[in-house]
Design a protein around this motif. Structure first.
Motif, PDB file in Angstrom:
ATOM      1  N   GLU A   1      -0.073 -11.972   8.246  1.00 39.04           N
ATOM      2  CA  GLU A   1      -0.698 -13.081   7.534  1.00 39.04           C
ATOM      3  C   GLU A   1       0.196 -14.326   7.607  1.00 39.04           C
ATOM      4  O   GLU A   1       1.347 -14.246   8.040  1.00 39.04           O
ATOM      5  N   PRO A   2      -0.306 -15.480   7.181  1.00 40.13           N
ATOM      6  CA  PRO A   2       0.423 -16.740   7.396  1.00 40.13           C
ATOM      7  C   PRO A   2       1.845 -16.772   6.870  1.00 40.13           C
ATOM      8  O   PRO A   2       2.730 -17.373   7.477  1.00 40.13           O
ATOM      9  N   GLY A   3       2.112 -16.128   5.722  1.00 43.99           N
ATOM     10  CA  GLY A   3       3.449 -16.151   5.149  1.00 43.99           C
ATOM     11  C   GLY A   3       4.333 -15.019   5.601  1.00 43.99           C
ATOM     12  O   GLY A   3       5.427 -14.834   5.066  1.00 43.99           O
ATOM     13  N   GLY A   4       3.869 -14.231   6.580  1.00 41.32           N
ATOM     14  CA  GLY A   4       4.643 -13.109   7.071  1.00 41.32           C
ATOM     15  C   GLY A   4       4.276 -11.779   6.447  1.00 41.32           C
ATOM     16  O   GLY A   4       4.931 -10.770   6.723  1.00 41.32           O
ATOM     17  N   GLN A   5       3.244 -11.735   5.592  1.00 40.17           N
ATOM     18  CA  GLN A   5       2.798 -10.451   5.080  1.00 40.17           C
ATOM     19  C   GLN A   5       2.302  -9.604   6.258  1.00 40.17           C
ATOM     20  O   GLN A   5       1.669 -10.116   7.190  1.00 40.17           O
ATOM     21  N   VAL A   6       2.577  -8.308   6.209  1.00 44.09           N
ATOM     22  CA  VAL A   6       2.110  -7.414   7.262  1.00 44.09           C
ATOM     23  C   VAL A   6       0.968  -6.562   6.723  1.00 44.09           C
ATOM     24  O   VAL A   6       0.929  -6.221   5.529  1.00 44.09           O
ATOM     25  N   GLU A   7       0.051  -6.230   7.610  1.00 49.29           N
ATOM     26  CA  GLU A   7      -1.119  -5.450   7.225  1.00 49.29           C
ATOM     27  C   GLU A   7      -1.390  -4.418   8.305  1.00 49.29           C
ATOM     28  O   GLU A   7      -1.214  -4.691   9.493  1.00 49.29           O
ATOM     29  N   ILE A   8      -1.809  -3.234   7.891  1.00 49.73           N
ATOM     30  CA  ILE A   8      -2.274  -2.238   8.845  1.00 49.73           C
ATOM     31  C   ILE A   8      -3.729  -1.902   8.548  1.00 49.73           C
ATOM     32  O   ILE A   8      -4.138  -1.791   7.398  1.00 49.73           O
ATOM     33  N   SER A   9      -4.509  -1.773   9.599  1.00 43.36           N
ATOM     34  CA  SER A   9      -5.916  -1.391   9.463  1.00 43.36           C
ATOM     35  C   SER A   9      -6.248  -0.411  10.584  1.00 43.36           C
ATOM     36  O   SER A   9      -6.136  -0.742  11.763  1.00 43.36           O
ATOM     37  N   GLY A  10      -6.607   0.797  10.195  1.00 44.04           N
ATOM     38  CA  GLY A  10      -6.937   1.826  11.160  1.00 44.04           C
ATOM     39  C   GLY A  10      -8.428   1.957  11.357  1.00 44.04           C
ATOM     40  O   GLY A  10      -9.223   1.283  10.693  1.00 44.04           O
ATOM     41  N   PRO A  11      -8.846   2.822  12.260  1.00 47.83           N
ATOM     42  CA  PRO A  11     -10.277   3.041  12.493  1.00 47.83           C
ATOM     43  C   PRO A  11     -10.957   3.610  11.260  1.00 47.83           C
ATOM     44  O   PRO A  11     -10.343   4.365  10.491  1.00 47.83           O
ATOM     45  N   ALA A  12     -12.224   3.250  11.070  1.00 50.63           N
ATOM     46  CA  ALA A  12     -13.005   3.871  10.001  1.00 50.63           C
ATOM     47  C   ALA A  12     -13.161   5.356  10.293  1.00 50.63           C
ATOM     48  O   ALA A  12     -13.159   5.784  11.454  1.00 50.63           O
ATOM     49  N   SER A  13     -13.308   6.149   9.241  1.00 46.58           N
ATOM     50  CA  SER A  13     -13.366   7.598   9.404  1.00 46.58           C
ATOM     51  C   SER A  13     -14.414   8.203   8.485  1.00 46.58           C
ATOM     52  O   SER A  13     -14.605   7.754   7.355  1.00 46.58           O
TER      53      SER A  13
ATOM     54  N   VAL B   1      -9.536   1.831   5.070  1.00 45.50           N
ATOM     55  CA  VAL B   1      -8.580   1.253   4.132  1.00 45.50           C
ATOM     56  C   VAL B   1      -7.622   0.373   4.914  1.00 45.50           C
ATOM     57  O   VAL B   1      -7.257   0.686   6.053  1.00 45.50           O
ATOM     58  N   GLU B   2      -7.276  -0.752   4.325  1.00 42.91           N
ATOM     59  CA  GLU B   2      -6.319  -1.675   4.920  1.00 42.91           C
ATOM     60  C   GLU B   2      -5.221  -1.940   3.900  1.00 42.91           C
ATOM     61  O   GLU B   2      -5.506  -2.277   2.751  1.00 42.91           O
ATOM     62  N   LEU B   3      -3.980  -1.757   4.333  1.00 39.47           N
ATOM     63  CA  LEU B   3      -2.833  -1.931   3.451  1.00 39.47           C
ATOM     64  C   LEU B   3      -2.054  -3.167   3.860  1.00 39.47           C
ATOM     65  O   LEU B   3      -1.807  -3.394   5.043  1.00 39.47           O
ATOM     66  N   GLU B   4      -1.676  -3.953   2.877  1.00 39.94           N
ATOM     67  CA  GLU B   4      -0.966  -5.204   3.127  1.00 39.94           C
ATOM     68  C   GLU B   4       0.263  -5.263   2.219  1.00 39.94           C
ATOM     69  O   GLU B   4       0.224  -4.795   1.080  1.00 39.94           O
ATOM     70  N   TRP B   5       1.347  -5.819   2.745  1.00 40.50           N
ATOM     71  CA  TRP B   5       2.572  -5.967   1.960  1.00 40.50           C
ATOM     72  C   TRP B   5       3.204  -7.337   2.219  1.00 40.50           C
ATOM     73  O   TRP B   5       3.152  -7.847   3.361  1.00 40.50           O
ATOM     74  N   THR B   6       3.802  -7.918   1.195  1.00 44.87           N
ATOM     75  CA  THR B   6       4.752  -8.992   1.463  1.00 44.87           C
ATOM     76  C   THR B   6       5.982  -8.348   2.107  1.00 44.87           C
ATOM     77  O   THR B   6       6.210  -7.144   1.968  1.00 44.87           O
ATOM     78  N   VAL B   7       6.772  -9.140   2.830  1.00 40.42           N
ATOM     79  CA  VAL B   7       7.945  -8.605   3.526  1.00 40.42           C
ATOM     80  C   VAL B   7       9.181  -9.374   3.072  1.00 40.42           C
ATOM     81  O   VAL B   7       9.153 -10.614   2.981  1.00 40.42           O
ATOM     82  N   HIS B   8      10.238  -8.641   2.790  1.00 37.40           N
ATOM     83  CA  HIS B   8      11.457  -9.228   2.243  1.00 37.40           C
ATOM     84  C   HIS B   8      12.686  -8.726   2.992  1.00 37.40           C
ATOM     85  O   HIS B   8      12.662  -7.650   3.600  1.00 37.40           O
ATOM     86  N   HIS B   9      13.753  -9.494   2.932  1.00 40.69           N
ATOM     87  CA  HIS B   9      15.049  -9.000   3.375  1.00 40.69           C
ATOM     88  C   HIS B   9      15.503  -7.939   2.381  1.00 40.69           C
ATOM     89  O   HIS B   9      15.500  -8.176   1.168  1.00 40.69           O
ATOM     90  N   ALA B  10      15.899  -6.780   2.896  1.00 40.49           N
ATOM     91  CA  ALA B  10      16.257  -5.668   2.018  1.00 40.49           C
ATOM     92  C   ALA B  10      17.445  -6.004   1.115  1.00 40.49           C
ATOM     93  O   ALA B  10      17.508  -5.541  -0.026  1.00 40.49           O
ATOM     94  N   ASP B  11      18.369  -6.842   1.602  1.00 43.77           N
ATOM     95  CA  ASP B  11      19.560  -7.157   0.809  1.00 43.77           C
ATOM     96  C   ASP B  11      19.361  -8.327  -0.140  1.00 43.77           C
ATOM     97  O   ASP B  11      20.175  -8.561  -1.027  1.00 43.77           O
ATOM     98  N   ASP B  12      18.276  -9.072   0.037  1.00 47.98           N
ATOM     99  CA  ASP B  12      18.022 -10.221  -0.828  1.00 47.98           C
ATOM    100  C   ASP B  12      16.558 -10.623  -0.728  1.00 47.98           C
ATOM    101  O   ASP B  12      16.170 -11.371   0.169  1.00 47.98           O
ATOM    102  N   PRO B  13      15.702 -10.134  -1.640  1.00 48.59           N
ATOM    103  CA  PRO B  13      14.268 -10.427  -1.549  1.00 48.59           C
ATOM    104  C   PRO B  13      13.930 -11.894  -1.752  1.00 48.59           C
ATOM    105  O   PRO B  13      12.801 -12.310  -1.461  1.00 48.59           O
ATOM    106  N   HIS B  14      14.902 -12.693  -2.233  1.00 47.41           N
ATOM    107  CA  HIS B  14      14.657 -14.122  -2.430  1.00 47.41           C
ATOM    108  C   HIS B  14      14.785 -14.923  -1.131  1.00 47.41           C
ATOM    109  O   HIS B  14      14.301 -16.058  -1.058  1.00 47.41           O
ATOM    110  N   ARG B  15      15.438 -14.362  -0.121  1.00 49.23           N
ATOM    111  CA  ARG B  15      15.734 -15.105   1.093  1.00 49.23           C
ATOM    112  C   ARG B  15      14.455 -15.312   1.908  1.00 49.23           C
ATOM    113  O   ARG B  15      13.657 -14.387   2.080  1.00 49.23           O
ATOM    114  N   PRO B  16      14.233 -16.542   2.423  1.00 52.75           N
ATOM    115  CA  PRO B  16      13.027 -16.795   3.224  1.00 52.75           C
ATOM    116  C   PRO B  16      12.955 -15.872   4.438  1.00 52.75           C
ATOM    117  O   PRO B  16      13.976 -15.533   5.042  1.00 52.75           O
TER     118      PRO B  16
END
Length: 408
Positions: A89-101, A38-53
């Protein structure tokens, strides 16, 4: 036919047929279905303002020694505590991918621990992972400057707005399953596609983009399918998925020509044409072909195993339910046959599922049947009974709430 590993990666490819044979061989590897990932990916935001680049420097600082080389060129890219690597990812999204199990409980436990560790790293830097499959607040903006993403962005921009959105604003949940024995691969390939529309509708959560309602339950799916159609759309069913995928790979455009500082490829160049000599004096190598395969983004991507890419990222631990549902539905050929029958009302209804979600009557019908089937065999995953009960309750609530809302 060239066997994988029998020829150096730098060996030139002599023809399209030679390239197709290689793709069919390396992308569909047969054996007992044993491993899961399984691989999990998230967009990443400033905690105080998700609109901020998002700022690349702040993200680099947050990830520290876990940052990938695409973000920090000299980073050691150390794995997280349970073994997952962090990529960006290109826009700063972070992803984690662990070993297959081979252990589903181990996979869930390890992934949850690494997800918590990554969240803690982001939180300590004033950042937060997003809750949806699409950035609901900001327009797409590329923060990685490596040649791969510059070339891909240039190619996609010629086709419309969806490519930059896919690259910089989307986040997905990817579940990886073995292709299975040779006599089961076609069944597993078809099943993962036929259940796709119902699962897209079931877990759609990306309706908003830059603060506006898109009208799509999964605007992430709208963006990914529209990036480079038809190669980013579901393929037509073929009895021999390996041969069909090999043809698709040859007909897809080359996005990155890794020559010099700029990797922009000539407009209209397909890999099949390149293999047949379209660029005089520059034959592609097997390494070029492997790289080309990494730039193809269908809803299910064969990589020796089958990578399911059509699910929106989920909030918190919401990724566990779709992961276990998929694993359960593919746990046994007899169950998979039943899943095909359950999915039949919505098979092929990808766009209605992405646009209307479970408000599409046929998608809801298929989702209810798949949830009923999947929850009845969740024990096959081996996870604790308490977790199967939680997952079953969550899945039934989604379809039951939708059914009651439609009936009222």
């Amino acid at each position: 036919m060239t066997e994988p590993g029998s020829t150096p990666a730098t060996t030139p490819i002599g023809s399209r047929a030679e390239a197709e044979g290689y793709v069919a061989m390396v992308c569909f590897k047969h054996g007992p279905p044993r491993l899961h990932g399984v691989e999990l990916e998230w967009t990443v935001h400033h905690a105080d303002d998700p609109h901020r680049p998002l700022d690349a420097g702040q993200l680099s600082k947050a990830l520290g020694a876990h940052a990938p080389a695409t973000l920090v060129p000299d980073s050691p890219q150390l794995p997280l505590g349970r073994g997952a690597l962090v990529t960006v990812e290109p826009g700063g999204q972070v992803e984690i991918s662990g070993p297959a199990s081979a252990s589903v409980p181990g996979l869930i436990e390890d992934t949850a621990a690494d997800a918590a560790e990554l969240t803690a790293l982001l939180t300590a830097a004033g950042l937060a992972p997003g809750d949806h499959g699409l950035d609901a607040f900001r327009p797409p903006r590329r923060i990685l400057t490596v040649p791969r993403y510059a070339a891909m962005e240039h190619a996609f921009q010629q086709l419309g707005p969806h490519g930059p959105r896919m690259m910089c604003s989307t986040a997905g949940l990817q579940v990886c399953l073995d292709a299975g024995e040779a006599d089961q691969t076609a069944l597993r390939w078809r099943a993962l596609h036929d259940i796709g529309p119902a699962l897209v509708g079931l877990f759609a959560n990306s309706r908003h983009r830059t603060g506006a309602d898109t009208g799509w339950a999964s605007a992430r799916t709208e963006a990914t399918f529209g990036t480079c159609a038809p190669f980013t759309e579901p393929p037509p069913y073929d009895g021999d998925p390996a041969a069909a995928w090999a043809r698709t790979a040859m007909e897809a455009p080359v996005l990155c020509l890794r020559r010099g500082d700029s990797w922009r490829a000539p407009s209209g160049l397909t890999f099949g044409a390149w293999a047949e000599g379209a660029l005089p004096g520059d034959r592609p190598t097997y390494d070029d072909l492997d790289y080309h395969l990494s730039t193809l983004f269908p809803p299910v991507r064969p990589r020796g195993y089958l990578e399911v890419r059509y699910l929106d990222a989920q909030q918190g631990d919401g990724w566990i339910a779709p992961t276990l549902l998929l694993i359960a539905l593919m746990s046994d050929p007899a169950v998979t046959d039943q899943a095909l029958a359950a999915a039949a009302p919505a098979a092929g209804r990808w766009f209605p599922a992405a646009r209307d979600g479970l408000d599409d009557k046929l998608v809801l019908e298929a989702a209810r049947e798949l949830v009923a089937l999947g929850t009845s065999v969740l024990d096959r995953t081996g996870v604790p009974a308490e977790l199967t009960e939680q997952v079953a309750t969550r899945l039934h609530c989604i379809v039951d709430d939708t059914h009651r809302r439609r009936a009222s």
